[in-house]
Design a protein around this motif. Structure first.
Motif, PDB file in Angstrom:
ATOM      1  N   ARG A 391     -44.305  20.494  99.960  1.00 51.81           N
ATOM      2  CA  ARG A 391     -45.469  20.342 100.834  1.00 51.81           C
ATOM      3  C   ARG A 391     -45.223  20.852 102.248  1.00 51.81           C
ATOM      4  NH1 ARG A 391     -47.878  14.412 100.306  1.00 51.81           N
ATOM      5  NH2 ARG A 391     -49.185  15.292 101.949  1.00 51.81           N
ATOM      6  N   TYR A 405     -45.554  26.490  94.938  1.00 49.78           N
ATOM      7  CA  TYR A 405     -46.367  26.225  96.132  1.00 49.78           C
ATOM      8  C   TYR A 405     -45.473  25.729  97.253  1.00 49.78           C
ATOM      9  CZ  TYR A 405     -49.218  23.787  99.537  1.00 49.78           C
ATOM     10  OH  TYR A 405     -49.776  23.375 100.715  1.00 49.78           O
ATOM     11  N   LYS A 407     -45.686  25.214 101.929  1.00 53.64           N
ATOM     12  CA  LYS A 407     -46.427  25.457 103.165  1.00 53.64           C
ATOM     13  C   LYS A 407     -45.793  26.597 103.948  1.00 53.64           C
ATOM     14  CE  LYS A 407     -48.417  22.040 105.177  1.00 53.64           C
ATOM     15  NZ  LYS A 407     -48.710  20.795 105.929  1.00 53.64           N
ATOM     16  N   THR A 420     -48.215  30.368  95.739  1.00 51.75           N
ATOM     17  CA  THR A 420     -49.157  30.017  96.794  1.00 51.75           C
ATOM     18  C   THR A 420     -48.387  29.479  97.985  1.00 51.75           C
ATOM     19  OG1 THR A 420     -50.864  29.452  95.184  1.00 51.75           O
ATOM     20  CG2 THR A 420     -51.172  28.643  97.409  1.00 51.75           C
ATOM     21  N   ASN A 421     -48.634  30.053  99.139  1.00 53.14           N
ATOM     22  CA  ASN A 421     -47.986  29.589 100.362  1.00 53.14           C
ATOM     23  C   ASN A 421     -49.064  29.396 101.413  1.00 53.14           C
ATOM     24  OD1 ASN A 421     -45.336  29.152 101.825  1.00 53.14           O
ATOM     25  ND2 ASN A 421     -46.326  30.634 103.165  1.00 53.14           N
ATOM     26  N   GLN A 422     -49.069  28.212 102.026  1.00 52.78           N
ATOM     27  CA  GLN A 422     -50.173  27.863 102.910  1.00 52.78           C
ATOM     28  C   GLN A 422     -50.069  28.517 104.281  1.00 52.78           C
ATOM     29  OE1 GLN A 422     -51.003  23.691 102.895  1.00 52.78           O
ATOM     30  NE2 GLN A 422     -52.334  23.783 104.675  1.00 52.78           N
ATOM     31  N   ARG A 423     -48.850  28.697 104.784  1.00 52.44           N
ATOM     32  CA  ARG A 423     -48.712  29.247 106.138  1.00 52.44           C
ATOM     33  C   ARG A 423     -48.049  30.614 106.125  1.00 52.44           C
ATOM     34  NH1 ARG A 423     -47.099  23.952 109.859  1.00 52.44           N
ATOM     35  NH2 ARG A 423     -49.069  22.832 109.557  1.00 52.44           N
ATOM     36  N   THR A 437     -50.633  34.022 100.476  1.00 50.46           N
ATOM     37  CA  THR A 437     -50.019  33.430 101.657  1.00 50.46           C
ATOM     38  C   THR A 437     -50.900  33.716 102.859  1.00 50.46           C
ATOM     39  OG1 THR A 437     -47.978  33.221 102.942  1.00 50.46           O
ATOM     40  CG2 THR A 437     -48.617  35.433 102.281  1.00 50.46           C
ATOM     41  N   GLN A 438     -50.636  33.020 103.937  1.00 52.85           N
ATOM     42  CA  GLN A 438     -51.389  33.250 105.169  1.00 52.85           C
ATOM     43  C   GLN A 438     -50.757  34.372 105.979  1.00 52.85           C
ATOM     44  OE1 GLN A 438     -52.901  29.838 107.356  1.00 52.85           O
ATOM     45  NE2 GLN A 438     -52.119  30.712 109.250  1.00 52.85           N
TER      46      GLN A 438
END
Length: 644
Positions: A391, A405, A407, A420-423, A437-438
């Motif tokens: 997370r 996944y 962050k 999947t990468n949030q940041r 990713t972001q």
């Protein structure tokens, strides 16, 4: 015969454990150095300040202290014992048990010559061993309401009972233990210790005690243990609630300090050499036939037939047939047949047959047959047969068979299907199908498509489709799309950048007097597509259709002078065949005539490695039907271009 062996094994385990039991090494609390400045504070507030600075807890009978009395004391780098002696005087004595300091009234002694000292008679010694029935009621001191599940126990923690729903209790205690002190403990209330000295003919003592509330929320468990937080209590888990008896839960969470033992042998939590006190012992060796429950493991090993449950930390090796549950940190190796559930950190190796769940961070190696779930950070390697989830952040490698996944990633995120990468990612993101990713600094590689919602600095490589909000690097794929691609390099079949380069042009060349082309990409490099048909041309070009596709390089050799290179294909509608495929390099001059509109003209060099002399149906020049020119020929184009 089997039952006799089990009973013998159990009795031996009790004897061995009691033989090697020793106090948990918490250091000499009374000799800890503190600095304190108390100015006209209540004794109760002063004791709280001393407790907080020293990192321990007090136990005392409130009736022996004037908690509202004002005290003043200032000292730098003094011992806890010196501070207590100064503010309480010499009428009290202090004793340490685990991380508790017991305050009790001091006994006055009259020193007599040794020959005048009275030795205890055999009857007096026997009297000290006799059990005295201690009974009464425990109530909330502020409300007078009876308190349920208050733990009443002697100093050795070997004999105890719980109050009933009305607060009543009854406990047989040896006289010598009563003289040393009986403790009343309930979560959320001040510890109370009472010493008794019944008369010689008295075999029963009735004592009612009122406990003073300590915390605003008296339901908090382990609230005052510095090593744990409220969220790290394993008793909040349904599996622990189901299999650990309520009595064991209450006792373990009411008696805060723990002891260290060499060995624990357990069938189930209440059938153990530690009886109901398993949660109050840290063990070097813990062997659990079915389900084990203890305070923790310290530099040792724990093996469970089905499950191991540790209230606090595990340091060493832990193997559970089905599961391991640890309320604190893990330092070492943890192997669970199905699940490992840790409410603290993991520093070492964690292997779960199906899944690993860590409420804090992992430093080292985490391997789950199906999945890994980490609430905070991973520093090292996280491997999940199907999924890996972190997370917060990964510093190392996150590897999963299907889905990963996180962050943030500092290193690599690799999945067979989807990442999947949030940041942001600094390193490599690799997936068999797709990546999201972001931001990314490094490589993003996918079998089908990549999506970067903000910015990529590096290389984005996909079998079909790449997307980035801002591209500062290279996109390689059949289709490349970005909002801001001025600083990017697209390589593929089609590229479209919202703020990039787009144009439509009309021109003529040696094959046709009507050619329409479309360019898209950036000024540095772009895709172009061209279609042409024969119109007003010699008879030998009748039926000619040309389809051209290539890459244009917009590097200006001089002002308004740029180059273009591409692969061209000519299609003959009469024969329904592609008759000519070649490479063309053009030197193009642009003359602006209006905003976004310019005239273009320039020579071209053409090359076809498969060209056969004098046998070409579609000629490479305007001048003759058959020309002996080899693999190269010169030509030119002229036209008009609309750009935006």
């Amino acid at each position: 015969m089997k039952y006799r062996l089990y009973i013998l094994f159990f009795l031996l385990s009790v004897i061995i454990s009691n033989t090697y039991a020793n106090k948990f090494d918490g250091g000499d609390v009374l000799q800890r150095i503190i600095s304190i400045d108390i100015k006209k504070q209540s004794l109760e507030a002063a004791l709280d300040e001393i407790k907080n600075q020293g990192g321990f807890s007090f136990s005392y009978n409130p009736s022996i202290l004037d908690l509202g009395k004002e005290v003043t004391f200032k000292g730098q780098n003094v011992t806890v014992k010196a501070v207590l002696t100064n503010i309480l005087g010499y009428d009290y004595e202090f004793k340490q048990i685990g991380t508790h300091v017991i305050i009790r009234e001091a006994f006055s002694l009259t020193i007599r010559p040794i020959d005048q000292r009275k030795r205890k008679t055999r009857e007096e010694l026997q009297r000290l061993k006799e059990n005295i029935l201690l009974k009464g009621r425990v109530v909330d001191d502020s409300t007078g309401v009876g308190l349920e599940n208050v733990v009443v126990y002697d100093e050795t923690q070997k004999v105890l009972t719980l109050t009933d729903s009305m607060g009543y209790y009854a406990l047989n205690v040896p006289l010598e233990r009563m003289q040393k002190g009986v403790y009343f403990r309930n979560r959320g209330y001040y510890d109370t210790m009472v010493q008794f000295n019944p008369a010689d003919d008295e075999n029963e003592v009735v004592y009612n005690v009122g406990l003073s509330p300590h915390y605003k929320n008296s339901n908090l468990i382990d609230f005052d243990l510095a090593s744990l937080t409220e969220g790290q209590n394993p008793h909040q888990l349904n599996v622990v609630k189901t299999f650990v008896p309520k009595k064991v839960d209450i006792i373990s969470n009411s008696i805060e300090y723990v002891e260290r033992r060499t060995a624990q042998f357990t069938l189930v939590p209440f059938l153990s050499n530690n009886n109901f006190l398993g949660g109050s012992y840290v063990n070097r060796i813990s062997f659990n036939t079915l389900l084990g429950y203890s305070a923790g493991v310290d530099r040792g090993v724990e093996i469970g037939g089905l499950a191991n449950i540790n209230r606090f930390h595990m340091k060493g090796a832990q193997v559970g047939g089905l599961t391991n549950i640890v309320g604190g940190d893990v330092a070492g190796a943890q192997v669970g047949g199905i699940v490992n559930y840790n409410l603290g950190k993991v520093n070492g190796v964690q292997v779960g047959g199906i899944t690993n769940i860590v409420a804090d961070s992992v430093i080292g190696l985490q391997v789950g047959g199906i999945s890994n779930i980490v609430r905070e950070n991973v520093r090292g390697l996280q491997v999940g047969g199907i999924t890996s989830t972190t997370r917060t952040s990964i510093e190392g490698l996150q590897l999963s068979g299907i889905y990963s996944y996180s962050k943030e990633v500092r290193g690599g995120q690799i999945s067979g299907i989807l990442n999947t990468n949030q940041r942001d990612i600094k390193g490599l993101q690799l997936a068999g199908i797709a990546n999201y990713t972001q931001d990314i600094i490094g490589w993003q590689v996918a079998g089908i498509f990549n999506h970067t919602s903000h910015e990529i600095k590096g290389v984005q490589l996909a079998g079909i489709y790449n997307y980035a909000d801002t591209l500062k690097g290279v996109q390689i794929g059949l289709i490349n799309v970005a909002v801001d691609g001025k600083k990017g390099v697209p390589i593929g079949l089609f590229s479209y950048y919202k703020n990039g380069y787009h144009s439509i042009s009309y021109h003529l060349d040696e094959f046709s007097m009507m050619n329409i082309s479309f360019q898209t990409g950036t000024r540095k490099i772009y895709n172009y597509y061209r279609a042409g048909v024969s119109t007003f041309t010699p008879d030998y070009l009748d039926g000619y259709q040309g389809y051209h596709m290539g890459l244009g390089f917009g590097s200006y050799l001089a002002k308004r002078l740029l180059t273009e290179i591409g692969v061209h294909g000519n299609y003959n509608s009469n024969t329904s065949e592609f008759e000519h495929t070649y490479v063309r390099w053009s030197l193009m001059y642009e003359q602006p005539i209006w905003k976004g509109i310019s005239l273009t003209a320039g020579p071209s060099v053409n090359y076809d490695p498969f060209l056969r002399n004098n046998e070409y149906v579609t000629p490479p020049s305007f001048y003759s039907e058959q020309t002996d020119i080899g693999h190269f020929w010169l030509s030119g184009t002229v036209g008009i271009r609309f750009s935006w």
